[in-house]
Design a protein around this motif. Structure first.
Motif, PDB file in Angstrom:
ATOM      1  N   LEU A 188      52.198  60.938  48.835  1.00 49.32           N
ATOM      2  CA  LEU A 188      51.785  60.149  49.996  1.00 49.32           C
ATOM      3  C   LEU A 188      51.054  61.037  50.990  1.00 49.32           C
ATOM      4  N   THR A 193      45.049  55.475  50.781  1.00 50.37           N
ATOM      5  CA  THR A 193      45.581  54.155  50.451  1.00 50.37           C
ATOM      6  C   THR A 193      46.044  54.144  49.007  1.00 50.37           C
ATOM      7  N   ILE A 194      47.246  53.615  48.797  1.00 53.69           N
ATOM      8  CA  ILE A 194      47.847  53.540  47.472  1.00 53.69           C
ATOM      9  C   ILE A 194      48.105  52.079  47.142  1.00 53.69           C
ATOM     10  N   SER A 195      47.831  51.693  45.904  1.00 53.85           N
ATOM     11  CA  SER A 195      48.173  50.349  45.439  1.00 53.85           C
ATOM     12  C   SER A 195      49.260  50.458  44.378  1.00 53.85           C
ATOM     13  N   ILE A 208      58.683  49.773  47.829  1.00 48.99           N
ATOM     14  CA  ILE A 208      57.997  49.591  49.113  1.00 48.99           C
ATOM     15  C   ILE A 208      58.996  49.665  50.262  1.00 48.99           C
ATOM     16  N   THR A 245      50.123  56.932  55.621  1.00 48.09           N
ATOM     17  CA  THR A 245      49.639  56.460  54.323  1.00 48.09           C
ATOM     18  C   THR A 245      49.654  54.938  54.338  1.00 48.09           C
ATOM     19  N   ILE A 247      49.697  51.438  51.959  1.00 45.75           N
ATOM     20  CA  ILE A 247      50.161  51.086  50.629  1.00 45.75           C
ATOM     21  C   ILE A 247      50.044  49.581  50.420  1.00 45.75           C
ATOM     22  N   ASP A 249      51.095  46.358  48.168  1.00 47.86           N
ATOM     23  CA  ASP A 249      51.979  45.770  47.165  1.00 47.86           C
ATOM     24  C   ASP A 249      51.251  44.605  46.504  1.00 47.86           C
TER      25      ASP A 249
END
Length: 349
Positions: A188, A193-195, A208, A245, A247, A249
């Motif tokens: 992180l 950006t994380i998916s 999450i 960060t 994220i 969902d």
């Protein structure tokens, strides 16, 4: 920090915006209504008539993670979306059904956490498909193996992960106790950006909640008979973690129909691609050709036959997708089932 005040508003996007334009990021989309987040507030957005008129395909519409230029109204509580900024990365899949349409999963992502459970749900072939689609998006894949505490052969399963996704970082965690999450947190990075993607019931929503350090997504028990869960998450949503960060969902997927270029399959199957450089013939099909390094690796146990079958299957699937895009479904079916079938399949080398 940048002039927009948001860590995720990188220079790539800043360069696309005029001085007086209002810009924000799409955090949710449900029933034609968008939620747009700016540095100071959140607005409810809808598309302008001109935007609708200029859209030629589904992927032209805003998706969660997109940056949009909008006109605020009603005391900055609502917004009229005029355009979408050029995307840096785009995670998509082929839309379910017989159409040849692209379905956008998330936009402008730096990494994708491919979440899979180390229980009955675990499947190497499915994992290969996920990794393939992430590489196609331009993002970096990271595999998150959940339910470590419920797995009796963790090391064996993790060895399978390495075979299915050579070179891809992976982490084994226990969502309930939090074991392994601290190590995962090193992925992180502030401003990125994380998916999250994966099947229903693998623990995306639970993960999450743990990363957010509060309950923002509802969770449900999975069926013990097949280790599958119901779609707890019904829409895509972008959250911001405390460290900066972002994220996203996503709802669980029953299947992942590929979208993209068959050439990217070589990246996913880098082990086969590397072996193929030592084949006697440059256009080796890895079938019965003499001096085939891939067949030699299979016979010696270095490479599994099923992985080669998966490699060929994904190549053919994307090749057919390309043909349908160029010639249409009916003409493609005639070509692939007619006298020219071998001629077209020969282009897979």
């Amino acid at each position: 920090m940048n002039k927009n005040g948001r860590l995720d508003f990188h220079t790539y996007f800043q360069a696309q915006v005029e001085k007086d334009e209002s810009v924000g990021r799409v955090t949710t989309f449900t029933h034609g209504i968008y939620t747009i987040s700016t540095e100071s507030n959140t607005l409810t957005g809808e598309l302008s008539g001109k935007f609708h008129y200029n859209c030629h395909q589904v992927s032209d519409y805003p998706a969660v993670g997109d940056w949009v230029v909008f006109q605020p109204f009603e005391n900055d509580t609502k917004a009229l979306i005029h355009r979408v900024l050029n995307r840096q990365t785009l995670l998509s899949r082929k839309k379910a059904g017989t159409s040849n349409d692209e379905q956008v999963i998330a936009a402008n992502i730096d990494k994708v956490f491919i979440v899979t459970a180390l229980t009955k749900e675990f499947n190497e072939r499915r994992l290969e498909r996920y990794v393939q689609q992430v590489y196609e998006s331009g993002a970096i894949p990271v595999i998150v193996c959940t339910k470590r505490d419920l797995c009796e052969n963790v090391e064996e399963k993790l060895a399978s992960v390495q075979r299915a996704a050579p070179g891809v970082p992976f982490h084994a965690i226990d969502n309930m106790s939090g074991g392994g999450v601290e190590e995962l947190s090193k992925e992180l990075i502030s401003g990125e950006t994380i998916s999250l993607i994966g099947s229903s019931g693998v623990g995306k929503s639970t993960l999450i909640n743990r990363l957010m350090n509060k309950s923002v997504q509802s969770t449900q028990e999975v069926r013990s008979s097949d280790d599958r869960g119901r779609h707890t998450t019904t829409h895509r949503e972008l959250f911001q973690l405390l460290n900066g960060t972002y994220i996203i969902d996503t709802p669980g997927m029953r299947e992942l129909q590929l979208w993209g270029d068959e050439m990217m399959v070589d990246t996913t199957f880098s082990d086969i691609d590397e072996l193929a450089t030592n084949c006697k013939f440059r256009n080796c099909k890895h079938e019965k050709e003499p001096g085939c390094a891939v067949r030699i690796a299979i016979e010696s146990g270095e490479l599994e036959e099923e992985r080669l079958k998966s490699y060929n299957k994904l190549k053919r699937e994307l090749f057919r997708l390309d043909l349908k895009d160029r010639y249409g479904t009916h003409k493609t079916n005639r070509m692939l089932h007619g006298s020219n079938k071998n001629e077209f399949l020969h282009k897979l080398d």
